[in-house]
Design an enzyme around this catalytic site. Structure first.
Site, PDB file in Angstrom:
ATOM      1  N   LYS A  22       0.827  -1.216   0.000  1.00 10.86           N
ATOM      2  CA  LYS A  22       0.000   0.000   0.000  1.00 10.86           C
ATOM      3  C   LYS A  22       0.858   1.261   0.000  1.00 10.86           C
ATOM      4  CE  LYS A  22      -2.179   2.192   3.921  1.00 10.86           C
ATOM      5  NZ  LYS A  22      -1.528   3.391   4.088  1.00 10.86           N
ATOM      6  N   ASN A  23       1.827   1.320   0.913  1.00 12.46           N
ATOM      7  CA  ASN A  23       2.552   2.583   1.060  1.00 12.46           C
ATOM      8  C   ASN A  23       3.536   2.845  -0.082  1.00 12.46           C
ATOM      9  OD1 ASN A  23       1.025   3.257   3.227  1.00 12.46           O
ATOM     10  ND2 ASN A  23       2.538   2.667   4.770  1.00 12.46           N
ATOM     11  N   ARG A  92      -4.076  10.229   3.348  1.00 17.77           N
ATOM     12  CA  ARG A  92      -2.823  10.902   3.652  1.00 17.77           C
ATOM     13  C   ARG A  92      -1.990  11.088   2.384  1.00 17.77           C
ATOM     14  NH1 ARG A  92      -0.878  13.978   7.365  1.00 17.77           N
ATOM     15  NH2 ARG A  92       1.356  13.849   7.537  1.00 17.77           N
ATOM     16  N   CYS A 116      -5.367   8.420   8.536  1.00 20.89           N
ATOM     17  CA  CYS A 116      -5.592   7.967   9.908  1.00 20.89           C
ATOM     18  C   CYS A 116      -5.224   9.053  10.913  1.00 20.89           C
ATOM     19  CB  CYS A 116      -4.734   6.733  10.193  1.00 20.89           C
ATOM     20  SG  CYS A 116      -5.269   5.266   9.302  1.00 20.89           S
ATOM     21  N   ARG A 121       0.176  15.174  12.570  1.00 20.76           N
ATOM     22  CA  ARG A 121       0.954  14.649  11.435  1.00 20.76           C
ATOM     23  C   ARG A 121       1.321  15.822  10.526  1.00 20.76           C
ATOM     24  NH1 ARG A 121      -1.768   9.270   9.031  1.00 20.76           N
ATOM     25  NH2 ARG A 121       0.354   8.888   8.320  1.00 20.76           N
ATOM     26  N   PRO A 122       2.280  16.649  10.964  1.00 23.49           N
ATOM     27  CA  PRO A 122       2.622  17.838  10.177  1.00 23.49           C
ATOM     28  C   PRO A 122       3.286  17.470   8.849  1.00 23.49           C
ATOM     29  CG  PRO A 122       4.166  17.556  12.013  1.00 23.49           C
ATOM     30  CD  PRO A 122       3.127  16.487  12.164  1.00 23.49           C
ATOM     31  N   ILE A 123       3.302  18.423   7.900  1.00 21.92           N
ATOM     32  CA  ILE A 123       4.020  18.193   6.638  1.00 21.92           C
ATOM     33  C   ILE A 123       5.080  19.289   6.437  1.00 21.92           C
ATOM     34  CG2 ILE A 123       2.243  16.825   5.470  1.00 21.92           C
ATOM     35  CD1 ILE A 123       1.481  19.419   3.929  1.00 21.92           C
ATOM     36  N   ASP A 124       5.569  19.827   7.559  1.00 25.65           N
ATOM     37  CA  ASP A 124       6.550  20.919   7.470  1.00 25.65           C
ATOM     38  C   ASP A 124       7.821  20.510   6.722  1.00 25.65           C
ATOM     39  OD1 ASP A 124       6.679  19.339   9.975  1.00 25.65           O
ATOM     40  OD2 ASP A 124       8.549  20.410  10.259  1.00 25.65           O
ATOM     41  N   GLN A 125       8.242  19.255   6.848  1.00 25.16           N
ATOM     42  CA  GLN A 125       9.482  18.832   6.178  1.00 25.16           C
ATOM     43  C   GLN A 125       9.281  18.714   4.656  1.00 25.16           C
ATOM     44  OE1 GLN A 125      12.465  18.658   7.926  1.00 25.16           O
ATOM     45  NE2 GLN A 125      11.064  19.573   9.419  1.00 25.16           N
ATOM     46  N   ASP A 304       3.595   0.786  12.205  1.00 22.43           N
ATOM     47  CA  ASP A 304       2.356   0.232  11.644  1.00 22.43           C
ATOM     48  C   ASP A 304       2.039  -1.173  12.181  1.00 22.43           C
ATOM     49  OD1 ASP A 304       2.113   2.541  10.206  1.00 22.43           O
ATOM     50  OD2 ASP A 304       3.052   1.725   8.408  1.00 22.43           O
ATOM     51  N   ILE A 326       7.286   6.926  17.064  1.00 26.04           N
ATOM     52  CA  ILE A 326       6.979   7.657  15.824  1.00 26.04           C
ATOM     53  C   ILE A 326       5.664   8.426  15.995  1.00 26.04           C
ATOM     54  CG2 ILE A 326       6.665   7.466  13.308  1.00 26.04           C
ATOM     55  CD1 ILE A 326       9.380   6.310  14.119  1.00 26.04           C
ATOM     56  N   ARG A 396      -9.124   0.384   3.576  1.00 27.76           N
ATOM     57  CA  ARG A 396      -8.142   1.289   2.959  1.00 27.76           C
ATOM     58  C   ARG A 396      -6.811   0.596   2.757  1.00 27.76           C
ATOM     59  NH1 ARG A 396      -6.848   5.705   6.425  1.00 27.76           N
ATOM     60  NH2 ARG A 396      -5.208   5.758   4.881  1.00 27.76           N
TER      61      ARG A 396
HETATM   62  N1  EPU Z   1       6.775  14.382  10.625  1.00 24.12           N
HETATM   63  C1  EPU Z   1       7.000  15.706  10.885  1.00 24.12           C
HETATM   64  N2  EPU Z   1       7.012  16.588   9.829  1.00 24.12           N
HETATM   65  C2  EPU Z   1       6.845  16.172   8.545  1.00 24.12           C
HETATM   66  C3  EPU Z   1       6.615  14.812   8.287  1.00 24.12           C
HETATM   67  C4  EPU Z   1       6.591  13.930   9.348  1.00 24.12           C
HETATM   68  O1  EPU Z   1       7.162  16.115  12.020  1.00 24.12           O
HETATM   69  O2  EPU Z   1       6.866  17.020   7.649  1.00 24.12           O
HETATM   70  C5  EPU Z   1       6.784  13.395  11.732  1.00 24.12           C
HETATM   71  C6  EPU Z   1       5.452  12.687  11.881  1.00 24.12           C
HETATM   72  O3  EPU Z   1       4.536  13.413  12.648  1.00 24.12           O
HETATM   73  C7  EPU Z   1       5.876  11.374  12.521  1.00 24.12           C
HETATM   74  C8  EPU Z   1       7.248  11.110  11.899  1.00 24.12           C
HETATM   75  O4  EPU Z   1       7.698  12.364  11.418  1.00 24.12           O
HETATM   76  O5  EPU Z   1       6.026  11.532  13.898  1.00 24.12           O
HETATM   77  C9  EPU Z   1       7.266  10.113  10.780  1.00 24.12           C
HETATM   78  O6  EPU Z   1       6.276  10.460   9.817  1.00 24.12           O
HETATM   79  P1  EPU Z   1       6.401  10.077   8.276  1.00 24.12           P
HETATM   80  O7  EPU Z   1       6.418  11.328   7.483  1.00 24.12           O
HETATM   81  O8  EPU Z   1       7.509   9.101   8.088  1.00 24.12           O
HETATM   82  O9  EPU Z   1       5.008   9.376   8.038  1.00 24.12           O
HETATM   83  P2  EPU Z   1       4.112   9.449   6.748  1.00 24.12           P
HETATM   84  O10 EPU Z   1       5.004   9.505   5.562  1.00 24.12           O
HETATM   85  O11 EPU Z   1       3.065  10.470   6.871  1.00 24.12           O
HETATM   86  C10 EPU Z   1       4.102   6.900   6.306  1.00 24.12           C
HETATM   87  C11 EPU Z   1       3.053   5.853   6.150  1.00 24.12           C
HETATM   88  C12 EPU Z   1       2.444   5.536   7.495  1.00 24.12           C
HETATM   89  C13 EPU Z   1       3.540   5.103   8.462  1.00 24.12           C
HETATM   90  C14 EPU Z   1       4.631   6.171   8.522  1.00 24.12           C
HETATM   91  C15 EPU Z   1       5.829   5.780   9.373  1.00 24.12           C
HETATM   92  C16 EPU Z   1       2.178   6.341   3.958  1.00 24.12           C
HETATM   93  C17 EPU Z   1       1.061   6.855   3.147  1.00 24.12           C
HETATM   94  N3  EPU Z   1       1.998   6.354   5.270  1.00 24.12           N
HETATM   95  O12 EPU Z   1       3.430   8.042   6.809  1.00 24.12           O
HETATM   96  O13 EPU Z   1       1.566   4.456   7.276  1.00 24.12           O
HETATM   97  O14 EPU Z   1       2.999   4.903   9.735  1.00 24.12           O
HETATM   98  O15 EPU Z   1       5.118   6.461   7.195  1.00 24.12           O
HETATM   99  O16 EPU Z   1       6.426   4.642   8.846  1.00 24.12           O
HETATM  100  O17 EPU Z   1       3.199   5.898   3.444  1.00 24.12           O
HETATM  101  C18 EPU Z   1      -0.263   3.056   7.722  1.00 24.12           C
HETATM  102  O18 EPU Z   1       0.082   2.407   6.718  1.00 24.12           O
HETATM  103  O19 EPU Z   1      -1.139   2.659   8.540  1.00 24.12           O
HETATM  104  C19 EPU Z   1       0.380   4.332   7.970  1.00 24.12           C
HETATM  105  C20 EPU Z   1      -0.107   5.243   8.793  1.00 24.12           C
END
Ligand code: EPU
Length: 428
Positions: A22-23, A92, A116, A121-125, A304, A326, A396
Site C-alpha cells: 500500500k505505502n 494521507r 488515519c 501529522r505535520p508536513i513541514d518537512q 504500523d 513515531i 483502505r
Molecule cells: N513528521 C513531521 N514533519 C513532517 C513529516 C513527518 O514532524 O513534515 C513526523 C510525523 O509526525 C511522525 C514522523 O515524522 O512523527 C514520521 O512520519 P512520516 O512522514 O515518516 O510518516 P508518513 O510519511 O506520513 C508513512 C506511512 C504511514 C507510516 C509512517 C511511518 C504512507 C502513506 N503512510 O506516513 O503508514 O505509519 O510512514 O512509517 O506511506 C499506515 O500504513 O497505517 C500508515 C499510517
C-alpha cells in the site's frame, strides 16, 4: 455501511498470499504524473486508497485503466488542475500530488491530506524541501498552493526522518535543474520502490535506501513498467495473526529482510518462524512470553505493526511494554482491547500489557487502519463473537481480508449495519 464479525478461537492453517505494498502504491501512482507517456504498474493491491488515487489521476486529465492487479496510467494529457477539496481529504498519500505536480507543472493546489488520526501529522518537512527547491508555498483556506518559476536542485537536511517528505522531495527533485541531496532521508523499502520506478522513467537517483539520496534532475521522464514490492505491513499483520492462532501458516510473497525486526521480536517471544526465499512459515508455540517493543524508523520495529502486536501480547506470559516513538498518540486501540478484557495500562505514552488473559468477544470500533488490524487479531483469539465497526479504515489498507482469513480457517464475515447501528456508530 458494513461491520465485521469474527468468531474467535479457530486454529488457522494454510497459505496466504501478500498483496503489493500500500505505502508504495500510494506514491507510485502519483509518481506517474511526472512521465510524458504511459506508465504501467503491476501488483496493485485492491484497496480503497488506490481507488481514490486513481480517481484523482483521472480528475487531472489522466487516462487510467485498471485490469486486475495492473494499472495503466497515461499522463500525457494531464493538467495542473487544483485539487483543494473532495477526494484529496480522504487519505494521507494525496500529499504526493504536491511533489509530482510541482515537478511536472511547477505549480499545484492540493487540499491538506486526511488519513488515519494518529495524533499530529505535520508536513513541514515536505514544505521545507519544496521551498529549498525554489517553490513558493502558501497555505490558504485548508489548501497548499505551490508555485515555482523553475525548480533548482538543493541540499536538504530533514529535521525529522520522514517517509512522506523523502518521497515527496524526490518526486519534485527529479525534474529540478541540477543536483539535489536529501540528508537524513528515510530508508524504508517503499522509498527504494519509488526510486526504482522513477529510475525506470529516466530519473537519476543514487542512494535510495540509505540516509543520503542524491538526485540529478532531468528534463523529461518517460513511461515504463514496474512491479510493486510486497506489502511488509500486510505480511507482518498475517505473521502476527499466525503467531496468535496458526497451527502452521505460510505467508507467501514476502521479502523476509523487510520484516527482520518483527521476526526477531516474535522469535524472542517464542514463536516458531522459518524464513525461506519469499515465504515465512509461522507456527504458534504455547506458551508465548512477553517482550518489550519500541517502534523506530526502518529497519527498526515499524509503527504500523505496533497496534497488531499489542493485541498479540495480551496472550503472552508476563508484562510487555510497547512504546511508539513515531506516533506517540497511536493508542486508540487500547480502550477497545480493554473492552475485550485485555489488561493494558497506558503510562507516559507506553502501553503496559499484562498477560495472558482470556479475551472475550465484544462490540468494538476501529479508529484507524492498524487499530482495525489489532482488533481482528484480538477477535481471532477471543472467545465468542467480536463485532468491529469502522470497516472503511480496514478496507483502505488490507486487500480481501475476509477472504484471506477465511481461506486460513477463520470464521469471519461482513454484515450490513442497521440504520440504528449506523447512527450509534456515527455518534460514538
Ligand atoms: N513528521 C513531521 N514533519 C513532517 C513529516 C513527518 O514532524 O513534515 C513526523 C510525523 O509526525 C511522525 C514522523 O515524522 O512523527 C514520521 O512520519 P512520516 O512522514 O515518516 O510518516 P508518513 O510519511 O506520513 C508513512 C506511512 C504511514 C507510516 C509512517 C511511518 C504512507 C502513506 N503512510 O506516513 O503508514 O505509519 O510512514 O512509517 O506511506 C499506515 O500504513 O497505517 C500508515 C499510517
Amino acid at each position: 455501511m458494513e461491520k465485521l464479525l469474527v468468531e474467535g478461537g479457530k486454529p488457522l492453517r494454510g497459505k496466504v498470499r501478500i498483496s503489493g505494498a500500500k505505502n508504495s502504491a500510494v506514491a507510485l501512482l502519483p509518481a506517474a504524473i511526472l512521465a510524458d507517456s504511459p506508465v504501467i504498474i503491476e501488483g496493485l493491491p485492491a484497496i480503497s486508497d488506490v481507488d481514490i488515487l486513481s480517481e484523482l489521476l483521472e480528475e487531472i486529465g489522466g487516462k487510467v485503466h485498471k485490469d486486475g492487479q495492473t494499472i495503466h496510467i497515461d499522463p500525457s494529457a494531464m493538467i495542473s488542475m487544483p485539487l483543494p477539496n473532495g477526494r484529496v481529504k480522504k487519505l494521507r498519500a494525496s500529499y504526493y500530488f504536491m511533489g509530482a505536480m510541482l515537478g511536472r507543472f511547477k505549480k499545484a493546489v492540493i487540499g491538506l491530506p486526511g488519513g488515519c488520526h494518529l495524533g499530529p501529522r505535520p508536513i513541514d518537512q515536505h514544505i521545507k524541501g519544496f521551498e529549498a527547491l525554489g517553490a513558493k508555498v502558501t497555505n490558504e483556506q485548508g489548501a497548499v498552493y505551490l508555485r515555482a518559476e523553475a525548480l533548482k536542485g538543493a541540499r536538504i537536511y530533514l529535521d525529522v526522518v520522514s517517509v512522506g517528505a523523502t518521497i515527496n522531495i524526490m518526486l519534485a527533485a527529479v525534474r529540478a535543474k541540477g543536483k539535489t541531496i536529501i540528508e537524513n532521508a528515510a530508508k524504508e523499502p517503499e522509498i527504494i520502490d519509488v526510486a526504482t520506478l522513477l529510475t525506470s522513467m529516466g530519473a537519476k537517483i543514487k542512494g535510495a535506501g540509505t540516509d543520503v539520496i542524491r538526485i540529478e534532475g532531468v528534463d523529461r521522464l518517460h513511461g515504463c513498467q514496474h512491479t510493486i514490492i510486497p506489502d511488509r505491513i500486510e505480511a507482518g499483520t498475517y505473521t502476527i495473526i499466525a503467531a496468535a492462532m496458526g497451527e502452521e501458516v505460510m505467508i507467501d510473497n514476502v521479502i523476509p529482510q523487510h520484516l527482520e525486526s518483527l521476526i526477531a521480536k516474535l522469535r524472542e517471544a517464542g514463536v516458531d518462524i522459518e524464513d525461506q526465499d519469499d515465504q515465512l512459515i509461522v507456527r504458534k508455540i504455547a506458551p508465548m512470553k512477553s517482550v518489550d517493543i519500541k517502534t523506530l524508523v526502518y529497519p527498526g520495529f515499524p509503527t504500523d505493526l505496533q497496534q497488531p502486536i499489542t493485541a498479540l501480547l495480551t496472550q503472552a506470559h508476563g508484562t510487555g511494554v510497547v512504546t511508539d516513538t513515531i506516533y506517540q498518540a497511536r493508542l486508540k486501540h487500547i480502550d477497545e482491547l480493554r473492552r475485550m478484557n485485555a489488561q493494558i495500562k497506558v503510562e507516559g505514552g507506553s502501553a503496559i500489557i499484562s498477560g495472558p488473559v482470556k479475551l472475550e468477544g465484544a462490540k468494538v470500533k476501529a479508529s484507524d487502519l492498524r487499530a482495525g488490524a489489532a482488533l481482528i487479531v484480538a477477535g481471532l483469539m477471543a472467545q465468542g463473537i467480536t463485532e468491529i465497526t469502522g470497516l472503511d479504515h480496514i478496507d483502505r489498507g488490507y486487500e480481501c481480508i475476509v477472504e484471506k482469513l477465511t481461506n486460513l480457517g477463520a470464521v469471519i464475515w461482513r454484515e450490513k449495519m442497521t440504520p440504528e447501528e449506523i447512527e450509534q456508530f456515527q455518534n460514538s
